[in-house]
Scaffold this motif. Structure first.
Motif, PDB file in Angstrom:
ATOM      1  N   PRO A  67    -121.755  88.699 -19.768  1.00 43.73           N
ATOM      2  CA  PRO A  67    -120.131  88.472 -19.298  1.00 43.73           C
ATOM      3  C   PRO A  67    -120.682  87.060 -18.415  1.00 43.73           C
ATOM      4  O   PRO A  67    -122.334  86.697 -18.691  1.00 43.73           O
ATOM      5  CB  PRO A  67    -120.238  88.997 -18.212  1.00 43.73           C
ATOM      6  CG  PRO A  67    -121.510  90.471 -18.006  1.00 43.73           C
ATOM      7  CD  PRO A  67    -121.258  90.074 -19.758  1.00 43.73           C
ATOM      8  N   ALA A  68    -119.784  86.731 -17.855  1.00 46.60           N
ATOM      9  CA  ALA A  68    -120.305  85.681 -16.636  1.00 46.60           C
ATOM     10  C   ALA A  68    -120.196  86.002 -15.276  1.00 46.60           C
ATOM     11  O   ALA A  68    -120.318  86.959 -15.369  1.00 46.60           O
ATOM     12  CB  ALA A  68    -119.265  83.960 -16.687  1.00 46.60           C
ATOM     13  N   ALA A  69    -120.801  84.785 -13.779  1.00 46.35           N
ATOM     14  CA  ALA A  69    -120.938  85.340 -13.376  1.00 46.35           C
ATOM     15  C   ALA A  69    -120.386  83.628 -12.063  1.00 46.35           C
ATOM     16  O   ALA A  69    -121.122  82.760 -12.430  1.00 46.35           O
ATOM     17  CB  ALA A  69    -122.423  85.430 -12.645  1.00 46.35           C
ATOM     18  N   GLU A  70    -119.891  84.550 -11.131  1.00 46.39           N
ATOM     19  CA  GLU A  70    -119.852  83.496  -9.902  1.00 46.39           C
ATOM     20  C   GLU A  70    -120.426  82.951  -9.394  1.00 46.39           C
ATOM     21  O   GLU A  70    -121.613  83.987  -8.474  1.00 46.39           O
ATOM     22  CB  GLU A  70    -118.471  84.302  -8.793  1.00 46.39           C
ATOM     23  CG  GLU A  70    -117.840  82.802  -8.063  1.00 46.39           C
ATOM     24  CD  GLU A  70    -117.055  83.431  -7.482  1.00 46.39           C
ATOM     25  OE1 GLU A  70    -116.627  85.095  -7.270  1.00 46.39           O
ATOM     26  OE2 GLU A  70    -116.396  82.794  -6.868  1.00 46.39           O
ATOM     27  N   TYR A  71    -121.446  81.848  -8.936  1.00 46.78           N
ATOM     28  CA  TYR A  71    -122.368  81.606  -8.008  1.00 46.78           C
ATOM     29  C   TYR A  71    -122.080  81.461  -6.519  1.00 46.78           C
ATOM     30  O   TYR A  71    -121.483  80.671  -6.226  1.00 46.78           O
ATOM     31  CB  TYR A  71    -123.333  80.317  -8.927  1.00 46.78           C
ATOM     32  CG  TYR A  71    -123.962  80.140  -7.902  1.00 46.78           C
ATOM     33  CD1 TYR A  71    -124.465  78.703  -7.238  1.00 46.78           C
ATOM     34  CD2 TYR A  71    -125.422  80.732  -8.278  1.00 46.78           C
ATOM     35  CE1 TYR A  71    -125.717  78.819  -6.733  1.00 46.78           C
ATOM     36  CE2 TYR A  71    -126.580  80.466  -7.656  1.00 46.78           C
ATOM     37  CZ  TYR A  71    -126.772  79.044  -6.680  1.00 46.78           C
ATOM     38  OH  TYR A  71    -127.285  78.868  -6.212  1.00 46.78           O
ATOM     39  N   SER A  72    -123.174  82.207  -5.982  1.00 49.38           N
ATOM     40  CA  SER A  72    -123.445  82.097  -4.896  1.00 49.38           C
ATOM     41  C   SER A  72    -124.739  81.915  -3.938  1.00 49.38           C
ATOM     42  O   SER A  72    -124.383  81.579  -2.428  1.00 49.38           O
ATOM     43  CB  SER A  72    -121.901  83.872  -4.042  1.00 49.38           C
ATOM     44  OG  SER A  72    -122.984  84.571  -4.450  1.00 49.38           O
ATOM     45  N   GLY A  73    -124.803  80.962  -4.453  1.00 48.78           N
ATOM     46  CA  GLY A  73    -126.168  80.860  -4.243  1.00 48.78           C
ATOM     47  C   GLY A  73    -126.402  79.755  -3.545  1.00 48.78           C
ATOM     48  O   GLY A  73    -125.495  78.713  -3.331  1.00 48.78           O
ATOM     49  N   PRO A  74    -127.498  79.007  -2.914  1.00 52.36           N
ATOM     50  CA  PRO A  74    -126.991  77.770  -2.251  1.00 52.36           C
ATOM     51  C   PRO A  74    -127.159  76.114  -3.590  1.00 52.36           C
ATOM     52  O   PRO A  74    -127.610  76.991  -4.411  1.00 52.36           O
ATOM     53  CB  PRO A  74    -129.519  77.652  -2.191  1.00 52.36           C
ATOM     54  CG  PRO A  74    -129.466  78.958  -2.651  1.00 52.36           C
ATOM     55  CD  PRO A  74    -128.671  79.565  -3.099  1.00 52.36           C
ATOM     56  N   GLU A  75    -126.574  75.569  -2.692  1.00 58.31           N
ATOM     57  CA  GLU A  75    -126.315  74.420  -3.374  1.00 58.31           C
ATOM     58  C   GLU A  75    -127.396  73.975  -4.670  1.00 58.31           C
ATOM     59  O   GLU A  75    -128.779  74.224  -3.840  1.00 58.31           O
ATOM     60  CB  GLU A  75    -125.426  73.670  -2.671  1.00 58.31           C
ATOM     61  CG  GLU A  75    -124.522  73.719  -2.134  1.00 58.31           C
ATOM     62  CD  GLU A  75    -122.922  73.715  -3.475  1.00 58.31           C
ATOM     63  OE1 GLU A  75    -122.658  74.999  -3.609  1.00 58.31           O
ATOM     64  OE2 GLU A  75    -122.989  73.574  -4.669  1.00 58.31           O
ATOM     65  N   GLU A  76    -127.585  73.262  -5.094  1.00 56.34           N
ATOM     66  CA  GLU A  76    -128.749  72.369  -6.253  1.00 56.34           C
ATOM     67  C   GLU A  76    -129.473  71.621  -5.088  1.00 56.34           C
ATOM     68  O   GLU A  76    -128.903  71.450  -3.784  1.00 56.34           O
ATOM     69  CB  GLU A  76    -128.379  71.605  -6.972  1.00 56.34           C
ATOM     70  CG  GLU A  76    -129.371  70.893  -8.132  1.00 56.34           C
ATOM     71  CD  GLU A  76    -128.771  70.214  -9.217  1.00 56.34           C
ATOM     72  OE1 GLU A  76    -127.505  70.413  -9.458  1.00 56.34           O
ATOM     73  OE2 GLU A  76    -130.037  69.074  -9.676  1.00 56.34           O
ATOM     74  N   ARG A  77    -130.721  71.761  -4.910  1.00 61.94           N
ATOM     75  CA  ARG A  77    -131.488  70.950  -3.612  1.00 61.94           C
ATOM     76  C   ARG A  77    -133.086  70.916  -4.285  1.00 61.94           C
ATOM     77  O   ARG A  77    -133.205  71.260  -4.937  1.00 61.94           O
ATOM     78  CB  ARG A  77    -131.661  71.640  -2.580  1.00 61.94           C
ATOM     79  CG  ARG A  77    -132.269  72.945  -2.890  1.00 61.94           C
ATOM     80  CD  ARG A  77    -132.436  73.694  -2.187  1.00 61.94           C
ATOM     81  NE  ARG A  77    -132.427  75.405  -2.024  1.00 61.94           N
ATOM     82  CZ  ARG A  77    -132.692  76.483  -1.037  1.00 61.94           C
ATOM     83  NH1 ARG A  77    -132.982  76.193   0.078  1.00 61.94           N
ATOM     84  NH2 ARG A  77    -133.766  77.957  -1.228  1.00 61.94           N
ATOM     85  N   ASP A  78    -133.307  69.094  -3.806  1.00 64.52           N
ATOM     86  CA  ASP A  78    -135.015  68.812  -4.731  1.00 64.52           C
ATOM     87  C   ASP A  78    -136.314  70.189  -3.885  1.00 64.52           C
ATOM     88  O   ASP A  78    -136.056  71.069  -3.060  1.00 64.52           O
ATOM     89  CB  ASP A  78    -134.765  67.440  -4.673  1.00 64.52           C
ATOM     90  CG  ASP A  78    -133.932  66.814  -4.854  1.00 64.52           C
ATOM     91  OD1 ASP A  78    -133.788  65.519  -4.199  1.00 64.52           O
ATOM     92  OD2 ASP A  78    -133.301  67.205  -6.089  1.00 64.52           O
ATOM     93  N   LEU A  79    -137.519  70.223  -5.018  1.00 59.53           N
ATOM     94  CA  LEU A  79    -138.111  70.738  -4.233  1.00 59.53           C
ATOM     95  C   LEU A  79    -139.296  70.140  -3.532  1.00 59.53           C
ATOM     96  O   LEU A  79    -139.281  69.185  -3.899  1.00 59.53           O
ATOM     97  CB  LEU A  79    -138.790  71.478  -5.796  1.00 59.53           C
ATOM     98  CG  LEU A  79    -139.827  72.505  -5.112  1.00 59.53           C
ATOM     99  CD1 LEU A  79    -139.227  74.205  -4.994  1.00 59.53           C
ATOM    100  CD2 LEU A  79    -140.648  73.022  -6.740  1.00 59.53           C
TER     101      LEU A  79
END
Ligand code: SDX
Length: 355
Positions: A343-355
């Motif tokens: 199945p798919a998932a709704e992402y609720s983590g941090p926005e894309e960010r540089d390391l």
């Protein structure tokens, strides 16, 4: 992705695939290949119903003889398996089932042959692991029929005349559509892993207290209930602590679990004065009348197995030794018309960010 579909947590009431094996939804009756499971429990042997679930039809006389023979000839443990259980001495029999089943060889390509090995050996693995872990004497396997043999290894020999009550319970435990452990097996099967690995996933899932693990907790609370007053106090106390009462509630059965009602009437027939049976009825009445939550199969199953002198360490293994025939049918059904379950998932983590 635009074509995502959001569904309720726990996939509640979400139809994820088709199955022709069983349904719990039709008329409130549990149907096995169209037959009411309670009618099959009334009139057919465990082996006839297992054949029906796995192959889709009730067996002819010859098919039943051959099926029984294949189970019987495989109801034995090899030296290696016995040695491993003697070393493990694992007191949690469900852990042992999961570990020892993994030792069963998978004959490439022959699904039913591999399942018959697991189906025939699971009762022996259950009985022997209690002997290895608790030092209980290993009772001889006696009788002609599958449930009778299992009864002889785990129940009170003085209750032998009631072995068909265990057979009826095992028929009702055999299959239940997309319950958690069966769905876990289907997810595993959808990756095309082998049947032994898929059954290991199912055993691990069945062990959970919200699923199969419930039936071994029922007895502990019933022994403290002598009348309606005790029942009311017990229920209100648990609910006030927001705790779940084992043996009650169900994802599908919101009014009644037909299996629970059948086992209850079987108990009324063979053990009407059993104090735990009366306690179960007191709790059932209070839970349904006051809370609208019905008893599920595990409530009266626990009382029946206790009456038959089956130690509660076997409660869940009995469930597994029956449900494996349902898993057999679901494994075949999944791989016969397969699509990887992912199945798919709704992402609720941090926005894309540089390391
Ligand atoms: C089996 O799925 C299958 O088919 C399983 C099975 C099979 O044959 O494979 O039938 C076998 O697993 C039977 C169930 C055995 N489990 C138990 O007896 C454990 C106790 N039961 C509950 O955990 C619960 O009823 C479930 C997990 C079985 C079902 O839960 P759902 O469908 O997710 O429902 P829910 O937990 O959302 O409950 C709805 C409401 C809740 O109240 P609110 O939070 O909305 O106020 O009913 C309450 C629950 O708190 N509730 C219970 C309860 N069951 C539901 N409250 C107290 N005790 C309970 N047993």
């Amino acid at each position: 992705m635009t074509d995502e579909i959001k569904v309720p947590k726990g996939l509640a009431n979400v139809v994820v695939d088709r199955t022709s094996i069983a349904t719990t939804g039709a008329s409130g009756n549990l149907l096995y290949r169209g037959y009411r499971a309670v009618d099959l429990a009334d009139r057919k042997s465990f082996e006839e119903v297992a054949y029906l679930i796995v192959y889709g039809n009730l067996p002819s006389g010859d098919e039943l003889v051959a099926f029984r023979a294949r189970l019987n000839e495989n109801m034995k443990l090899d030296e290696r398996t016995i040695k491993v259980m003697d070393i493990l001495k694992e007191k949690d029999i469900m852990r042992n089932l999961r570990s020892i089943v993994s030792l069963i060889p998978y004959r490439n390509g022959d699904i039913n042959e591999t399942f018959i090995q697991m189906e025939a050996k699971l009762p022996l693995i259950s009985a022997y692991s209690a002997h290895a872990a608790y030092g209980k004497p290993m009772k001889n396997m006696e009788g002609e029929f599958f449930a009778e043999k299992f009864f002889s290894m785990i129940a009170d020999p003085h209750k032998k005349k009631y072995w068909k009550s265990l057979e009826k319970l095992m028929i009702l435990y055999m299959e239940h559509e997309f319950n958690a452990s069966t769905f876990a097996l289907r997810v595993a099967a959808s990756t095309l892993t082998d049947p032994v690995s898929a059954v290991t996933a199912a055993l691990a899932t069945l062990k959970g207290p919200l699923h199969g693990g419930a039936n071994s907790e029922v007895l502990s609370y019933l022994s403290g209930i002598r009348d309606e007053k005790d029942a009311a106090k017990f229920v209100e106390d648990k609910l006030s602590k927001k705790e779940k009462i084992m043996g009650f509630g169900h994802r599908v059965y919101k009014k009644k679990d037909p299996r629970a009602q059948y086992v209850k009437e079987e108990l009324r027939r063979i053990a009407p004065d059993d104090p735990k049976f009366r306690a179960a009825e007191y709790v059932e009445n209070y839970m349904f009348e006051k809370k609208g939550i019905p008893a599920n199969v595990d409530l009266f199953a626990a009382v029946l197995m206790d009456f038959l002198g089956i130690d509660e360490v076997f409660n869940l293994p009995v469930f597994a030794c029956s449900r494996i025939f349902g898993w057999n049918a679901h494994y075949s059904e999944q791989v016969s018309d397969n699509k990887l379950i992912r199945p798919a998932a709704e992402y609720s983590g941090p926005e894309e960010r540089d390391l």
